[in-house]
Design a protein around this motif. Structure first.
Motif, mmCIF file in Angstrom:
data_model
loop_
_atom_site.group_PDB
_atom_site.id
_atom_site.type_symbol
_atom_site.label_atom_id
_atom_site.label_comp_id
_atom_site.label_asym_id
_atom_site.label_seq_id
_atom_site.Cartn_x
_atom_site.Cartn_y
_atom_site.Cartn_z
ATOM 1 N N ALA A 5 -7.520 30.768 3.472
ATOM 2 C CA ALA A 5 -8.003 29.466 3.024
ATOM 3 C C ALA A 5 -8.379 29.508 1.555
ATOM 4 N N THR A 6 -7.645 28.780 0.718
ATOM 5 C CA THR A 6 -7.951 28.712 -0.707
ATOM 6 C C THR A 6 -8.578 27.359 -1.028
ATOM 7 N N LYS A 7 -9.646 27.370 -1.814
ATOM 8 C CA LYS A 7 -10.361 26.134 -2.111
ATOM 9 C C LYS A 7 -9.991 25.552 -3.466
ATOM 10 N N PHE A 8 -10.120 26.342 -4.542
ATOM 11 C CA PHE A 8 -9.832 25.866 -5.893
ATOM 12 C C PHE A 8 -8.577 26.496 -6.474
ATOM 13 N N GLN A 9 -8.571 27.819 -6.494
ATOM 14 C CA GLN A 9 -7.493 28.536 -7.158
ATOM 15 C C GLN A 9 -6.203 28.481 -6.348
ATOM 16 N N GLY A 10 -5.094 28.329 -7.054
ATOM 17 C CA GLY A 10 -3.814 28.354 -6.370
ATOM 18 C C GLY A 10 -3.370 29.771 -6.073
ATOM 19 N N PHE A 11 -2.254 29.882 -5.399
ATOM 20 C CA PHE A 11 -1.677 31.187 -5.070
ATOM 21 C C PHE A 11 -0.968 31.783 -6.283
ATOM 22 N N ILE A 12 -0.824 33.100 -6.286
ATOM 23 C CA ILE A 12 0.055 33.787 -7.227
ATOM 24 C C ILE A 12 1.193 34.388 -6.411
ATOM 25 N N LEU A 13 2.390 33.890 -6.648
ATOM 26 C CA LEU A 13 3.589 34.371 -5.964
ATOM 27 C C LEU A 13 4.346 35.266 -6.926
ATOM 28 N N ASP A 14 4.432 36.567 -6.593
ATOM 29 C CA ASP A 14 5.117 37.549 -7.430
ATOM 30 C C ASP A 14 6.110 38.295 -6.548
ATOM 31 N N GLY A 15 7.382 38.024 -6.767
ATOM 32 C CA GLY A 15 8.395 38.603 -5.884
ATOM 33 C C GLY A 15 8.246 38.026 -4.491
ATOM 34 N N ASP A 16 8.124 38.903 -3.506
ATOM 35 C CA ASP A 16 7.971 38.459 -2.121
ATOM 36 C C ASP A 16 6.540 38.618 -1.625
ATOM 37 N N TYR A 17 5.585 38.573 -2.549
ATOM 38 C CA TYR A 17 4.184 38.749 -2.169
ATOM 39 C C TYR A 17 3.320 37.644 -2.768
ATOM 40 N N VAL A 18 2.408 37.148 -1.961
ATOM 41 C CA VAL A 18 1.491 36.089 -2.365
ATOM 42 C C VAL A 18 0.078 36.657 -2.404
ATOM 43 N N TYR A 19 -0.607 36.446 -3.535
ATOM 44 C CA TYR A 19 -1.989 36.881 -3.682
ATOM 45 C C TYR A 19 -2.860 35.637 -3.817
ATOM 46 N N GLY A 20 -4.031 35.678 -3.180
ATOM 47 C CA GLY A 20 -4.895 34.515 -3.267
ATOM 48 C C GLY A 20 -6.325 34.820 -2.890
ATOM 49 N N ASN A 21 -7.221 33.930 -3.299
ATOM 50 C CA ASN A 21 -8.634 34.007 -2.950
ATOM 51 C C ASN A 21 -8.840 33.236 -1.664
ATOM 52 N N SER A 22 -9.057 33.951 -0.589
ATOM 53 C CA SER A 22 -9.268 33.330 0.717
ATOM 54 C C SER A 22 -10.742 33.422 1.082
ATOM 55 N N ALA A 23 -11.453 32.313 0.837
ATOM 56 C CA ALA A 23 -12.874 32.234 1.178
ATOM 57 C C ALA A 23 -13.668 33.396 0.589
ATOM 58 N N GLY A 24 -13.309 33.810 -0.621
ATOM 59 C CA GLY A 24 -14.031 34.863 -1.308
ATOM 60 C C GLY A 24 -13.419 36.244 -1.195
ATOM 61 N N LYS A 25 -12.401 36.393 -0.366
ATOM 62 C CA LYS A 25 -11.718 37.674 -0.206
ATOM 63 C C LYS A 25 -10.347 37.606 -0.873
ATOM 64 N N LEU A 26 -9.944 38.713 -1.505
ATOM 65 C CA LEU A 26 -8.614 38.791 -2.085
ATOM 66 C C LEU A 26 -7.632 39.186 -0.991
ATOM 67 N N CYS A 27 -6.621 38.354 -0.792
ATOM 68 C CA CYS A 27 -5.668 38.578 0.290
ATOM 69 C C CYS A 27 -4.245 38.641 -0.251
ATOM 70 N N CYS A 28 -3.406 39.375 0.461
ATOM 71 C CA CYS A 28 -1.989 39.467 0.133
ATOM 72 C C CYS A 28 -1.188 39.196 1.386
ATOM 73 N N LEU A 29 -0.221 38.311 1.285
ATOM 74 C CA LEU A 29 0.669 38.067 2.424
ATOM 75 C C LEU A 29 2.110 38.097 1.964
ATOM 76 N N HIS A 30 3.009 38.286 2.909
ATOM 77 C CA HIS A 30 4.440 38.388 2.629
ATOM 78 C C HIS A 30 5.063 36.996 2.614
ATOM 79 N N TRP A 31 5.914 36.771 1.619
ATOM 80 C CA TRP A 31 6.646 35.506 1.487
ATOM 81 C C TRP A 31 8.052 35.676 2.053
ATOM 82 N N PRO A 32 8.547 34.712 2.878
ATOM 83 C CA PRO A 32 7.878 33.475 3.263
ATOM 84 C C PRO A 32 7.343 33.482 4.704
ATOM 85 N N ASP A 33 7.298 34.658 5.370
ATOM 86 C CA ASP A 33 6.927 34.644 6.788
ATOM 87 C C ASP A 33 5.424 34.593 7.022
ATOM 88 N N GLY A 34 4.611 34.867 5.983
ATOM 89 C CA GLY A 34 3.170 34.706 6.104
ATOM 90 C C GLY A 34 2.435 35.878 6.725
#
Length: 416
Positions: free
Chosen positions: A294-323
């Motif tokens: 869950a991201t509130k303000f900041q958008g995602f950073i998509l680099d290659g096949d990996y997405v980085y984001g601030n999820s409720a205060g935690k730094l998370c990484c997920l695989h694109w596009p399967d999640g």
């Protein structure tokens, strides 16, 4: 002849070396490619207290700084004078080059004083979007002379959102596009030369704090809007809605700009968390939903096949596009904390003033250090800027640090 050839070779090598070390301009929010990825080089560790190069008082706000051709631009609010101000500084030493204010008028800020949207630099002009609805064009080559100003709330006869207007502008051709207010068109397009509104969404309703993005969907250009209550694709020529789905947050305060690539659209807010959609020229279908991202303000950073984001205060990484979630690191960013990626590293700034440095290569990550800089902060929502080997960020001291900070500060992360 041999001497001439030798001099030519030497000059070519020197020019190449200067090109390698030349700073990349950062002319708008999330950078030149609007992806949050910098070509700067981050160190392998953080000093406990980074060396401060300079600082300047600029006023309140959540707007992020930008930098072009060695000049740093910042947009902030002088609350005492009730003015919104655009500042230009020499990025190297912090010398104030010029300051241009205007009366901000009535702002429905919900207690969160200060500017919101980040300036945009293009072809010697700077464009700002103030909290009370003023879109302004400034001439950066003439000490910030104001060229035109349009209040989109008044022109569209629409009400302000609960926390003012805060949509970072999108530039397409000869227009700039922003979301507006409540009760009128959800987004408008203004002529960059005159400020005249030339385009409106056909749909009316409640806008939000996210930025419009452009998506090429099978040859069809769609403007993607995450508004206050709806996610939609809009025809870029007519302004007509191509598709829409409900996407409201608890307070209708969507603030995280979606990311699009190759027919896939990733969107999130603090209530619904993350959703991946598959777009077509005529519609959108949901592929998956992920409540743990869950991201509130900041958008995602998509680099290659990996997405980085601030999820409720935690730094998370997920695989694109399967999640698939690859890892989660609790570095206590807070919901408003921001991240910037450079090379294989991520620099994160928590909303309480702590910097964290991580090495992140998709499924592999490692914490490299942290620096706690701003005592008492809790609303540092401006994204830090990496430019020419230095770090620029909002901050400050005293009670104003709890409201986004009132200083622009330059640090050297490489100094021992």
């Amino acid at each position: 002849m041999r001497l001439s050839v030798r001099l030519l070779c030497m000059s070519t090598i020197l020019a190449a070396g200067l090109a390698v070390h030349a700073a990349e301009d950062w002319p708008k929010w999330r950078g030149p490619r609007a992806d949050g990825i910098s070509k700067e080089t981050l160190p392998d560790s953080l000093p406990a207290t980074p060396k401060k190069i300079w600082s300047a008082t600029i006023g309140l706000g959540y707007s992020s700084p930008i930098a072009v051709n060695g000049t740093l631009y910042a947009f902030a609010t002088d609350d005492d004078k009730k003015e919104e101000c655009l500042y230009a500084f020499n990025a190297a030493d912090g010398k104030l080059l010029w300051k241009q204010p205007y009366a901000q008028g009535d702002v429905k800020d919900g207690g969160y004083k200060g500017t919101r949207a980040t300036p945009v630099f293009e072809d010697g002009k700077i464009y700002t979007f103030g909290g009370s609805g003023h879109v302004t064009c400034w001439d950066a080559t003439a000490a910030g002379k104001k060229l035109w100003q349009t209040n989109v709330l008044k022109e569209c006869n629409t009400k302000s959102l609960n926390w003012g207007t805060a949509s970072n502008p999108l530039f397409i051709g000869e227009r700039l596009y922003v979301q507006v207010g409540d009760g009128g068109p959800m987004a408008v397009g203004l002529n960059k030369k005159s400020g005249q509104i030339e385009w409106k969404t056909e749909a009316k309703g409640q806008a939000s704090y996210t930025s419009p993005i452009l998506a090429d969907v099978g040859g069809t250009k769609q403007m993607i809007l995450l508004t206050g209550t709806v996610l939609c694709g809009v025809d870029l020529d007519s302004g007509k809605t191509i598709w829409d789905i409900p996407y409201a947050s608890k307070y209708n305060d969507n603030g995280s700009t979606p990311v699009y690539r190759d027919g896939h659209l990733l969107v999130s807010n603090s209530t619904k968390a993350a959703t991946m959609l598959k777009l077509s020229p005529t519609g959108a279908t949901t592929e998956w939903e992920l409540k743990d991202f869950a991201t509130k303000f900041q958008g995602f950073i998509l680099d290659g096949d990996y997405v980085y984001g601030n999820s409720a205060g935690k730094l998370c990484c997920l695989h694109w596009p399967d999640g698939k979630i690859l890892w989660t690191e609790d570095i206590k960013l807070g919901p408003g904390g921001s991240i910037v990626r450079a090379g294989d590293k991520i620099l994160a700034l928590s909303e309480r003033g702590k910097f964290s440095l991580l090495k992140a290569n998709g499924p592999d990550h490692q914490q490299l250090g942290e620096s706690a800089l701003f005592e008492g902060a809790n609303q540092l929502w401006a994204t830090p800027l990496l430019y020419n080997g230095k770090l620029y960020t909002k901050g400050g001291t005293g009670e104003l640090i709890a409201k986004g900070g009132n200083e622009l500060i330059c640090y050297d992360l490489n100094a021992k």
